[in-house]
Design an enzyme around this catalytic site. Structure first.
Site, PDB file in Angstrom:
ATOM      1  CB  CYS A   1      34.805 -15.716 193.731  1.00  0.00           C
ATOM      2  SG  CYS A   1      34.793 -14.671 191.524  1.00  0.00           S
TER       3      CYS A   1
HETATM    4  P1  NAD Z   1      30.971 -15.215 183.464  1.00  0.00           P
HETATM    5  O1  NAD Z   1      31.093 -16.797 183.011  1.00  0.00           O
HETATM    6  O2  NAD Z   1      31.012 -14.268 183.923  1.00  0.00           O
HETATM    7  O3  NAD Z   1      32.587 -14.738 181.675  1.00  0.00           O
HETATM    8  C1  NAD Z   1      33.171 -15.300 181.180  1.00  0.00           C
HETATM    9  C2  NAD Z   1      32.824 -15.003 179.884  1.00  0.00           C
HETATM   10  O4  NAD Z   1      34.188 -15.998 178.474  1.00  0.00           O
HETATM   11  C3  NAD Z   1      32.258 -15.788 179.305  1.00  0.00           C
HETATM   12  O5  NAD Z   1      30.751 -14.327 178.517  1.00  0.00           O
HETATM   13  C4  NAD Z   1      32.185 -16.382 177.574  1.00  0.00           C
HETATM   14  O6  NAD Z   1      31.284 -16.889 176.461  1.00  0.00           O
HETATM   15  C5  NAD Z   1      33.133 -15.775 177.606  1.00  0.00           C
HETATM   16  N1  NAD Z   1      34.542 -16.457 177.011  1.00  0.00           N
HETATM   17  C6  NAD Z   1      34.502 -17.966 177.151  1.00  0.00           C
HETATM   18  N2  NAD Z   1      35.610 -18.411 176.089  1.00  0.00           N
HETATM   19  C7  NAD Z   1      35.829 -17.916 175.359  1.00  0.00           C
HETATM   20  C8  NAD Z   1      36.609 -17.227 174.612  1.00  0.00           C
HETATM   21  N3  NAD Z   1      37.259 -18.313 173.625  1.00  0.00           N
HETATM   22  N4  NAD Z   1      36.772 -16.137 173.833  1.00  0.00           N
HETATM   23  C9  NAD Z   1      35.812 -15.050 173.651  1.00  0.00           C
HETATM   24  N5  NAD Z   1      35.122 -15.372 174.908  1.00  0.00           N
HETATM   25  C10 NAD Z   1      35.112 -16.563 175.550  1.00  0.00           C
HETATM   26  O7  NAD Z   1      33.034 -15.152 184.541  1.00  0.00           O
HETATM   27  P2  NAD Z   1      33.273 -14.036 185.407  1.00  0.00           P
HETATM   28  O8  NAD Z   1      32.206 -14.372 186.746  1.00  0.00           O
HETATM   29  O9  NAD Z   1      33.533 -12.685 184.638  1.00  0.00           O
HETATM   30  O10 NAD Z   1      34.798 -14.748 185.434  1.00  0.00           O
HETATM   31  C11 NAD Z   1      35.951 -14.404 185.386  1.00  0.00           C
HETATM   32  C12 NAD Z   1      37.684 -14.870 185.303  1.00  0.00           C
HETATM   33  O11 NAD Z   1      37.387 -13.990 186.891  1.00  0.00           O
HETATM   34  C13 NAD Z   1      36.970 -16.134 186.335  1.00  0.00           C
HETATM   35  O12 NAD Z   1      38.334 -17.172 186.493  1.00  0.00           O
HETATM   36  C14 NAD Z   1      36.953 -15.818 187.570  1.00  0.00           C
HETATM   37  O13 NAD Z   1      36.900 -16.680 188.959  1.00  0.00           O
HETATM   38  C15 NAD Z   1      37.502 -14.265 188.026  1.00  0.00           C
HETATM   39  N6  NAD Z   1      36.768 -13.750 188.671  1.00  0.00           N
HETATM   40  C16 NAD Z   1      35.914 -13.403 188.624  1.00  0.00           C
HETATM   41  C17 NAD Z   1      34.888 -12.643 190.058  1.00  0.00           C
HETATM   42  C18 NAD Z   1      33.299 -12.061 190.363  1.00  0.00           C
HETATM   43  O14 NAD Z   1      33.365 -11.308 190.930  1.00  0.00           O
HETATM   44  N7  NAD Z   1      32.739 -12.610 188.928  1.00  0.00           N
HETATM   45  C19 NAD Z   1      35.771 -11.752 190.633  1.00  0.00           C
HETATM   46  C20 NAD Z   1      37.195 -11.286 190.344  1.00  0.00           C
HETATM   47  C21 NAD Z   1      37.498 -12.937 189.581  1.00  0.00           C
END
Ligand code: NAD
Length: 445
Positions: free
Chosen positions: A279
């Protein structure tokens, strides 16, 4: 409430499982079949304390994972979008969220009645209304705010504390372009009655998330800049400096009893080898790029990133102060994840430090209680010996480098005491008392 979640990564899976635990009916969707299969067998795919237990308890009850987006959307009232929004080197990469919105829009075309779409991914201000909204309208042929709802509710969970943060949120931010989207979010989040709730526009909700992350990243780089100056001046230890700063009653308020409150915020005012994770680096870079794009450069945040990118170098410099050549020097790396409690290695300071050691052909032994598998994927084929325990990692090391604040590293002073030949110890997180270990070196002293 029936909810579908698009994207079953850290945020999607944790949100889905926790909302199921709170009584909602959740379908988490992902394009990654292998991930979905594992989750449906009770394997959470990521390490997060308590997640496996919650997943197993709710699986096939309130929670299920699926690759069938159509069925998930048709059978739910609200969809949360939680796909990744990486930084592509130039700006935020919105391709995943655009594609998710397009697919969702096509399904909404065939769905009678109102459906709310809420973006949970972190996106630069304007994205929900202008990019997601437009993609949904084009694919569905329907009007946002009238025939379907459009909201934005950023996620604030911290990796390593994800379940606790999600189950006990300090705030819930809800954006929406129409009352019904906001009312549906009220219902979704009614299971968290204790949390302060902010109702606002989508654009403001997006900005709140970036501002929160940029502030914390700034505190870290500020502390590192001060630490680097302390080290250059000599005879000053940044730990003592920051302890003195934290005692300001505006940072650590004094209660009528005379006791102090030590806000978590002060843990961001400590020097170390830099911030990482999925992040802070990408979000600050995305905000800077967005500002530049609209003609508003952000010079403070530019420096925050610059300082952070240099910070792992400080650890290598400390090593080279004692070993001008690191060739074949046995170095124990303690901690690979960007912070304790997670196996996430995205942008971990351990990466450039290990790369630097590999380039100098050091003998690297590495240990992390949970991130070993992630490191092996990342450094495929590299000459790194992964160890199963702290004891094994220390064996034969001439330098020991602590990079993650894992609690078990608190045993190091005891473990390193009485060794015939004390290894050099570099505390990349200033976690341990410098008087407790012989040959102690740390950032900012
Ligand atoms: P991640 O990469 O762990 O997970 C994203 C998932 O989305 C993947 O499993 C991917 O296969 C899936 N995906 C992509 N396109 C898709 C589609 N069309 N249909 C279905 N699935 C699809 O990402 P994350 O860490 O969970 O982050 C997600 C969002 O949340 C980001 O914008 C991130 O900035 C935000 N965020 C993350 C955190 C954190 O701690 N990781 C905290 C707050 C906010």
């Amino acid at each position: 409430m029936k909810v579908s979640v698009i994207g079953t990564g850290y945020v999607g899976l944790v949100s889905g499982v926790c909302l199921a635990e709170k009584g909602h009916q959740i379908v988490c969707v992902d394009i990654d079949r292998d991930k979905i299969e594992k989750i449906n067998h009770g394997i959470p795919v990521i390490y997060e304390e308590g997640l496996e237990k919650l997943l197993k308890r709710n699986l096939n009850g309130n929670f299920i994972a699926s690759t069938d987006l159509r069925q998930a959307v048709l059978e739910s009232d609200l969809t949360l979008i939680a796909v990744g929004t990486p930084f592509d080197g130039q700006e935020i990469d919105l391709s995943f969220i655009r594609e998710a919105a397009r697919q969702l829009g096509e399904i909404l075309r065939d769905k009678p009645g109102y459906h709310a779409v809420v973006v949970k991914s972190t996106v630069v201000p304007g994205t929900t209304d202008e990019v997601v909204g437009r993609a949904l309208e084009e694919a569905s042929g329907k009007k946002a705010g009238e025939e379907f709802g459009l909201g934005m509710s950023p996620e604030f969970l911290r990796e390593g504390m994800a379940i606790q943060d999600f189950m006990l949120p300090d705030r819930i931010v809800m954006g929406g372009i129409d009352d019904q989207t906001l009312e549906m979010q009220d219902e979704l989040y009614s299971v968290f009655p204790q949390a302060d709730k902010v109702r606002t526009s989508n654009k403001t909700a997006e900005m709140i998330k970036y501002t929160a992350n940029a502030l914390l990243a700034t505190m870290i780089s500020f502390s590192n800049e001060i630490g680097n100056l302390c080290a250059a001046l000599g005879g000053i230890d940044v730990v003592e400096v920051m302890q003195g700063v934290h005692l300001d009653k505006r940072l650590s308020p004094i209660l009528p009893s005379g006791d102090r409150i030590r806000p978590l915020f002060t843990t961001y005012l400590e020097a170390g080898c830099g911030f990482g994770g999925s992040c802070f680096p990408k979000d600050v870079k995305a905000l800077i790029a967005h500002g530049r794009k609209i003609g508003r450069p952000m010079t403070l945040l530019d420096s925050v990133i610059h300082i952070n990118e240099q910070q792992p170098r400080q650890v290598l410099n400390l090593l080279q102060k004692h070993f001008p050549s690191l060739k074949e020097v046995p170095v124990a790396i303690l901690g690979l994840a960007f912070k304790p409690g997670t196996d996430d290695m995205r942008e971990s300071p351990a990466i450039p430090i290990i790369q630097g050691l590999l380039a100098q052909k050091s003998q690297i032994r590495a240990y992390d209680p949970v991130a070993r598998r992630e490191a092996q994927k990342l450094f495929k084929g590299a000459a790194i010996d992964y160890c199963d325990s702290l004891e094994e990692t220390l064996d034969g090391a001439r330098a020991v480098v602590l990079l993650t604040r894992w609690e078990e590293f608190g045993r190091l002073p005891e473990m390193l005491t009485g060794r015939a030949e004390a290894p050099l110890f570099i505390d990349g997180r200033r976690m341990l008392d410098k008087r407790s270990i012989a040959r102690y070196e740390g950032i900012g002293m």
